[in-house]
Design a protein around this motif. Structure first.
Motif, PDB file in Angstrom:
ATOM      1  N   LYS A 160       0.836  -1.202   0.000  1.00  0.00           N
ATOM      2  CA  LYS A 160       0.000   0.000   0.000  1.00  0.00           C
ATOM      3  C   LYS A 160       0.875   1.258   0.000  1.00  0.00           C
ATOM      4  N   VAL A 161       1.936   1.229   0.806  1.00  0.00           N
ATOM      5  CA  VAL A 161       2.864   2.350   0.846  1.00  0.00           C
ATOM      6  C   VAL A 161       3.552   2.498  -0.509  1.00  0.00           C
ATOM      7  N   PHE A 162       3.952   1.385  -1.079  1.00  0.00           N
ATOM      8  CA  PHE A 162       4.595   1.382  -2.398  1.00  0.00           C
ATOM      9  C   PHE A 162       3.696   2.047  -3.439  1.00  0.00           C
ATOM     10  N   LEU A 163       2.422   1.715  -3.420  1.00  0.00           N
ATOM     11  CA  LEU A 163       1.486   2.284  -4.386  1.00  0.00           C
ATOM     12  C   LEU A 163       1.321   3.791  -4.189  1.00  0.00           C
ATOM     13  N   ASN A 164       1.437   4.249  -2.953  1.00  0.00           N
ATOM     14  CA  ASN A 164       1.261   5.674  -2.653  1.00  0.00           C
ATOM     15  C   ASN A 164       2.528   6.496  -2.862  1.00  0.00           C
ATOM     16  N   VAL A 165       3.686   5.875  -2.615  1.00  0.00           N
ATOM     17  CA  VAL A 165       4.952   6.604  -2.642  1.00  0.00           C
ATOM     18  C   VAL A 165       5.674   6.486  -3.985  1.00  0.00           C
ATOM     19  N   VAL A 166       5.656   5.312  -4.554  1.00  0.00           N
ATOM     20  CA  VAL A 166       6.438   5.048  -5.768  1.00  0.00           C
ATOM     21  C   VAL A 166       5.635   5.263  -7.050  1.00  0.00           C
ATOM     22  N   ILE A 167       4.491   4.626  -7.141  1.00  0.00           N
ATOM     23  CA  ILE A 167       3.744   4.608  -8.396  1.00  0.00           C
ATOM     24  C   ILE A 167       3.365   5.994  -8.921  1.00  0.00           C
ATOM     25  N   PRO A 168       2.929   6.940  -8.074  1.00  0.00           N
ATOM     26  CA  PRO A 168       2.593   8.270  -8.606  1.00  0.00           C
ATOM     27  C   PRO A 168       3.776   8.992  -9.251  1.00  0.00           C
ATOM     28  N   ASN A 169       4.985   8.522  -8.991  1.00  0.00           N
ATOM     29  CA  ASN A 169       6.178   9.194  -9.508  1.00  0.00           C
ATOM     30  C   ASN A 169       6.847   8.456 -10.664  1.00  0.00           C
ATOM     31  N   LEU A 170       6.207   7.412 -11.166  1.00  0.00           N
ATOM     32  CA  LEU A 170       6.825   6.624 -12.239  1.00  0.00           C
ATOM     33  C   LEU A 170       7.108   7.461 -13.481  1.00  0.00           C
ATOM     34  N   LYS A 171       6.204   8.360 -13.811  1.00  0.00           N
ATOM     35  CA  LYS A 171       6.399   9.193 -15.007  1.00  0.00           C
ATOM     36  C   LYS A 171       7.654  10.047 -14.888  1.00  0.00           C
ATOM     37  N   LEU A 172       7.983  10.431 -13.658  1.00  0.00           N
ATOM     38  CA  LEU A 172       9.147  11.295 -13.444  1.00  0.00           C
ATOM     39  C   LEU A 172      10.465  10.571 -13.681  1.00  0.00           C
ATOM     40  N   VAL A 173      10.463   9.244 -13.538  1.00  0.00           N
ATOM     41  CA  VAL A 173      11.720   8.502 -13.670  1.00  0.00           C
ATOM     42  C   VAL A 173      11.931   7.952 -15.080  1.00  0.00           C
ATOM     43  N   GLU A 174      10.932   8.086 -15.937  1.00  0.00           N
ATOM     44  CA  GLU A 174      11.058   7.516 -17.281  1.00  0.00           C
ATOM     45  C   GLU A 174      12.180   8.153 -18.088  1.00  0.00           C
ATOM     46  N   ASN A 175      12.462   9.424 -17.823  1.00  0.00           N
ATOM     47  CA  ASN A 175      13.473  10.132 -18.608  1.00  0.00           C
ATOM     48  C   ASN A 175      14.787  10.329 -17.855  1.00  0.00           C
TER      49      ASN A 175
END
Length: 218
Positions: A128-143
């Motif tokens: 649950k923490v992973f979904l809240n902390v990591v997933i919303p920022n996936l777009k930021l790490v693509e580049n």
């Protein structure tokens, strides 16, 4: 620590394990206490499993693409970005000689934090923490620039192979230094780099090699 727990939206059972997760070896050696290296080892696997789970359930791409996306999403620079969203450096315990944490130290602390949560709360609550902390920022790490990946893709255009030779060069046990050499076809040295972790050294070696091969192709 309560401030961090509120950000994570968790109710810990064992607060001491979180303190250990954020304790760098430099602080531990100076204060004769436990450090976060074992929790980092566990957290690395926990984050990779959670990212694999998320991608498997939400991305219908084939295995090769999923593998690449997972690697990009859990690499050091990505972990640092997630940690920065939590202001994790404010809670880290560092030795007197480490006034500013290096990216590798921040990434390690983030991994250790997830190792601590997994042991304390189990997979479901940690996810649950992973979904809240990591997933919303996936777009930021693509580049985020990944020099190893860029070099690998560049060299693959010519159907050639790369190998890395990385070894410890010195430093105390809590603050080692590493050197990495990257070779083309096993015996042609393309570049080398130094760092406070094997990952950092390899990235720096790839960065130097990439600058050379790009110039040669221009």
């Amino acid at each position: 620590m309560n401030e961090l727990f509120n950000k994570l939206n968790i109710k810990p059972k064992n607060t001491e394990i979180y303190v250990k997760a954020l304790t760098h070896t430099s602080y531990a050696h100076e204060n004769q206490t436990e450090h976060n290296e074992r929790l980092e080892f566990l957290g690395d696997a926990v984050i990779e499993l959670m990212m694999s789970t998320y991608l498997f359930n939400n991305d219908l791409s084939d295995q090769g693409i999923l593998t690449k996306r997972r690697a990009q999403s859990v690499r050091e620079e990505a972990l640092v970005l997630y940690a920065q969203k939590l202001d994790l450096t404010n809670y880290m315990k560092l030795g007197n000689g480490e006034t500013t944490p290096k990216p590798s130290m921040i990434a390690d602390a983030f991994e250790a934090l997830f190792g601590a949560m997994y042991l304390d709360l189990g997979f479901k609550e940690t996810y649950k923490v992973f979904l809240n902390v990591v997933i919303p920022n996936l777009k930021l790490v693509e580049n985020i620039k990944d020099y190893k990946t860029q070099l690998q893709e560049f060299i693959q255009l010519e159907r050639k192979s790369l190998t890395y030779k990385t070894f410890k060069t010195g430093g105390p046990s809590h603050k080692p230094t590493f050197k990495s050499e990257v070779y083309l076809e096993g015996d042609i040295l393309l570049g080398y780099g130094n760092g406070s972790s094997t990952k950092e050294a390899e990235q720096n070696a790839a960065k130097e090699a990439l600058s050379k091969v790009v110039k040669e192709r221009v």
